[in-house]
Motif scaffolding. Structure first.
Motif, mmCIF file in Angstrom:
data_model
loop_
_atom_site.group_PDB
_atom_site.id
_atom_site.type_symbol
_atom_site.label_atom_id
_atom_site.label_comp_id
_atom_site.label_asym_id
_atom_site.label_seq_id
_atom_site.Cartn_x
_atom_site.Cartn_y
_atom_site.Cartn_z
ATOM 1 N N PRO A 235 0.659 -1.496 -0.007
ATOM 2 C CA PRO A 235 0.427 0.036 -0.043
ATOM 3 C C PRO A 235 0.375 1.484 0.098
ATOM 4 O O PRO A 235 0.501 2.115 -0.464
ATOM 5 C CB PRO A 235 -0.939 -0.073 1.716
ATOM 6 N N ASN A 236 2.597 0.918 0.775
ATOM 7 C CA ASN A 236 3.033 2.035 0.624
ATOM 8 C C ASN A 236 4.020 1.918 1.241
ATOM 9 O O ASN A 236 4.901 1.008 1.246
ATOM 10 C CB ASN A 236 2.322 3.412 1.036
ATOM 11 N N VAL A 237 5.479 2.820 0.699
ATOM 12 C CA VAL A 237 6.535 2.295 0.457
ATOM 13 C C VAL A 237 7.250 2.883 1.896
ATOM 14 O O VAL A 237 8.446 2.734 2.081
ATOM 15 C CB VAL A 237 7.335 2.194 -0.832
ATOM 16 N N THR A 238 6.708 3.654 2.549
ATOM 17 C CA THR A 238 7.685 4.734 3.823
ATOM 18 C C THR A 238 7.265 4.379 4.878
ATOM 19 O O THR A 238 7.888 5.082 5.714
ATOM 20 C CB THR A 238 7.056 6.044 3.349
ATOM 21 N N ASP A 239 6.321 3.568 5.663
ATOM 22 C CA ASP A 239 6.002 3.341 6.760
ATOM 23 C C ASP A 239 7.247 2.214 7.145
ATOM 24 O O ASP A 239 7.309 1.501 6.176
ATOM 25 C CB ASP A 239 4.538 3.280 7.294
ATOM 26 N N LEU A 240 6.933 1.746 8.514
ATOM 27 C CA LEU A 240 8.051 0.885 9.786
ATOM 28 C C LEU A 240 7.428 -0.432 9.187
ATOM 29 O O LEU A 240 8.283 -0.808 8.935
ATOM 30 C CB LEU A 240 7.781 0.820 10.625
ATOM 31 N N THR A 241 6.113 -0.248 8.584
ATOM 32 C CA THR A 241 5.818 -2.019 8.134
ATOM 33 C C THR A 241 5.901 -1.739 6.213
ATOM 34 O O THR A 241 6.924 -3.063 6.522
ATOM 35 C CB THR A 241 4.437 -2.049 8.220
ATOM 36 N N SER A 242 6.177 -1.435 6.368
ATOM 37 C CA SER A 242 6.609 -2.072 4.404
ATOM 38 C C SER A 242 8.396 -1.486 4.285
ATOM 39 O O SER A 242 8.698 -2.492 3.366
ATOM 40 C CB SER A 242 5.762 -0.210 3.974
ATOM 41 N N ILE A 243 8.562 -0.656 5.098
ATOM 42 C CA ILE A 243 10.318 -1.172 4.881
ATOM 43 C C ILE A 243 10.574 -2.296 5.479
ATOM 44 O O ILE A 243 11.675 -2.572 4.907
ATOM 45 C CB ILE A 243 10.780 0.404 5.967
ATOM 46 N N SER A 244 9.626 -2.669 6.248
ATOM 47 C CA SER A 244 10.291 -3.191 7.242
ATOM 48 C C SER A 244 10.307 -5.175 5.634
ATOM 49 O O SER A 244 10.996 -6.327 5.592
ATOM 50 C CB SER A 244 9.359 -4.072 8.624
ATOM 51 N N LYS A 245 9.057 -4.873 5.325
ATOM 52 C CA LYS A 245 8.368 -5.923 4.080
ATOM 53 C C LYS A 245 10.080 -5.668 3.091
ATOM 54 O O LYS A 245 9.706 -7.014 2.445
ATOM 55 C CB LYS A 245 7.122 -5.313 4.253
ATOM 56 N N ILE A 246 9.238 -4.759 3.476
ATOM 57 C CA ILE A 246 10.627 -4.412 1.325
ATOM 58 C C ILE A 246 11.882 -4.838 2.421
ATOM 59 O O ILE A 246 12.693 -6.009 1.062
ATOM 60 C CB ILE A 246 10.865 -3.546 0.701
#
Length: 471
Positions: A235-246
């Motif tokens: 859904p986005n690439v900036t929050d901590l959850t997304s960064i961890s997923k990336i």
């Protein structure tokens, strides 16, 4: 100050309410948008076959079975024309009789195949193999000028290629992606249950294993395609959850690249370099490869518009997708360090883009879809220090894969081009004469499509290294 002064003004309240309403409207509009999925591009993630079709191609039925018949005869009656000696009368006669039959085939229209992608793929594969069997079985001492490929093959091949949006010649898709059958049709489609080399030029296990090794890398690469899809669906690439997923996606991607690296290096255990270079590779060559004669497609007015180089590993859609995902700059359009060497600048910068014209059109569309991601991974990693290390590790692993590919190419092409000992089982005198001709040839060693191989591979490796982000 009165408490009422702490409240926002009616004007600000109105603006805030308007912003909320606009955001809600935009989110509803986005949710209604239909985004393409890999299956729209014939990329099969649900079957774990990726760019390979989910099932093997069915044989062509009447009236197209005449193509199947002559193809099944070809390996038994044809030899490489450049290996035929003057006194090989029987082999020369059998080859010419087969080519006469090709010239006498009816010119079939293919409209009844156009609604079935599997039959279209089979038709392209059969016709492309027939073209290469036809051309490369002709003894060079009988060729004057160009080689005329008969209309009986050209007309349907041109039509089918137009529908598939693929080059009208043998391609990586024909030899690898579409060139398999199931060992046990009752069992699932897995690498263990797939027999590659349904069509062979040389009939050798080295050729069959070459296709198997290439396909194994493609099937391992399905995991990469799933990672690309998972990244795109964030859904986005900036929050901590997304960064961890990336970071987790990039760690998985690094592991997959290592698996492909191991698969590439294992080719040396299953494919004999002598047999590949002298018995298999010559059949792959396209029009005007090296010193070979140019081809003329009967009935085609402008041959300059056709892509006829023949199959190449450079046509692997899965590796192109990886380059696009990482934003590898093969064209040297971006300023990155270290600066390209003089050798890098001399390489064929249009090679990768040109190789895409040999891919099925839908696979090419998928690559454009990857290239147009609204959140390019390299830019995200550049702007997000917490992702940069994982990105750099993955890119460096790809650079190591390209180092390994260079060593394999050196063994199978560069070293063999300088070989002076005929491989066991080959026609000794003819093979020795051909080796002498190859040894006397001036100029650098080239790939299947006539590209200077060493420059090309080093340029690809160095372009990959330049994608690494600096801290």
């Amino acid at each position: 100050m009165y408490p009422i002064d702490l409240l926002p003004s009616p004007f600000n309240l109105f603006n805030d309410a308007l912003w909320v309403l606009q955001s809600l409207h935009a989110s509803r509009r986005v949710s209604r948008e239909v985004h393409p999925v890999p299956a729209d591009f014939d990329v099969n993630l649900h079957t774990n076959t990726g760019f390979l079709p989910p099932q093997p191609l069915p044989k062509l039925q009447e009236p197209f079975d005449v193509w199947e018949d002559v193809l099944s005869q070809a390996p038994h009656v044809l030899k490489l024309g450049e290996d035929l000696l003057e006194d090989d009368a029987r082999e020369r006669t059998e080859g010419e009789l087969w080519r006469q039959r090709i010239r006498s085939l009816p010119i079939l229209t293919t409209e009844t195949l156009h609604q079935d992608p599997q039959l279209l793929r089979r038709a392209h594969k059969v016709l492309a193999f027939l073209v290469h069997f036809y051309v490369h079985s002709i003894p060079p001492d009988t060729i004057e000028g160009s080689i005329l490929v008969p209309r009986s093959l050209v007309s349907p091949l041109m039509t089918v290629s137009h529908v598939l949006r693929i080059a009208p010649v043998l391609t990586f898709a024909d030899t690898v992606l579409w060139n398999w059958e199931l060992v046990d049709p009752k069992q699932p489609v897995t690498i263990e249950n797939m027999r590659f080399g349904q069509e062979l030029f040389s009939g050798s296990e080295a050729e069959r294993n070459f296709y198997l090794g290439s396909a194994r890398a493609e099937l391992i690469g399905v995991q990469m395609l799933q990672i690309f899809n998972d990244y795109h669906n964030l859904p986005n690439v900036t929050d901590l959850t997304s960064i961890s997923k990336i970071n987790r996606l990039l760690a998985r991607l690094t592991t997959v690249i290592q698996e492909i690296d191991a698969s590439v290096q294992s080719m040396r255990q299953i494919v004999d370099p002598h047999i590949f270079y002298w018995e298999v590779r010559p059949w792959f060559k396209g029009s005007a490869s090296g010193e070979a004669a140019a081809w003329i497609y009967e009935g085609v007015d402008d041959m300059s518009k056709l892509d006829l180089s023949g199959p190449s590993a450079g046509q692997s859609s899965v590796m192109h997708a990886l380059d696009l995902f990482f934003d590898i700059d093969h064209k040297l359009r971006q300023r990155r360090s270290p600066a390209p060497s003089d050798a890098n600048k001399r390489a064929d910068h249009g090679f990768m883009e040109r190789m895409r014209r040999y891919m099925p059109g839908k696979h090419r569309d998928y690559l454009e879809y990857i290239a147009e991601y609204s959140r390019p991974l390299r830019e995200v990693a550049q702007d997000t220090p917490a992702i940069r290390e994982a990105y750099n590790t993955a890119v460096t692993t790809l650079k190591k894969l390209r180092d390994a590919h260079m060593r394999v190419a050196c063994l199978y092409i560069v070293t063999m081009s300088r070989s002076t000992t005929p491989p066991v089982g080959c026609p000794m005198f003819a093979m020795a004469e051909r080796m002498k001709r190859e040894a006397a040839r001036s100029g650098p060693v080239t790939g299947t499509g006539g590209n200077e191989l060493s420059l090309l591979l080093k340029a690809g490796r160095d372009a990959t290294a330049r994608a690494v982000l600096k801290n």
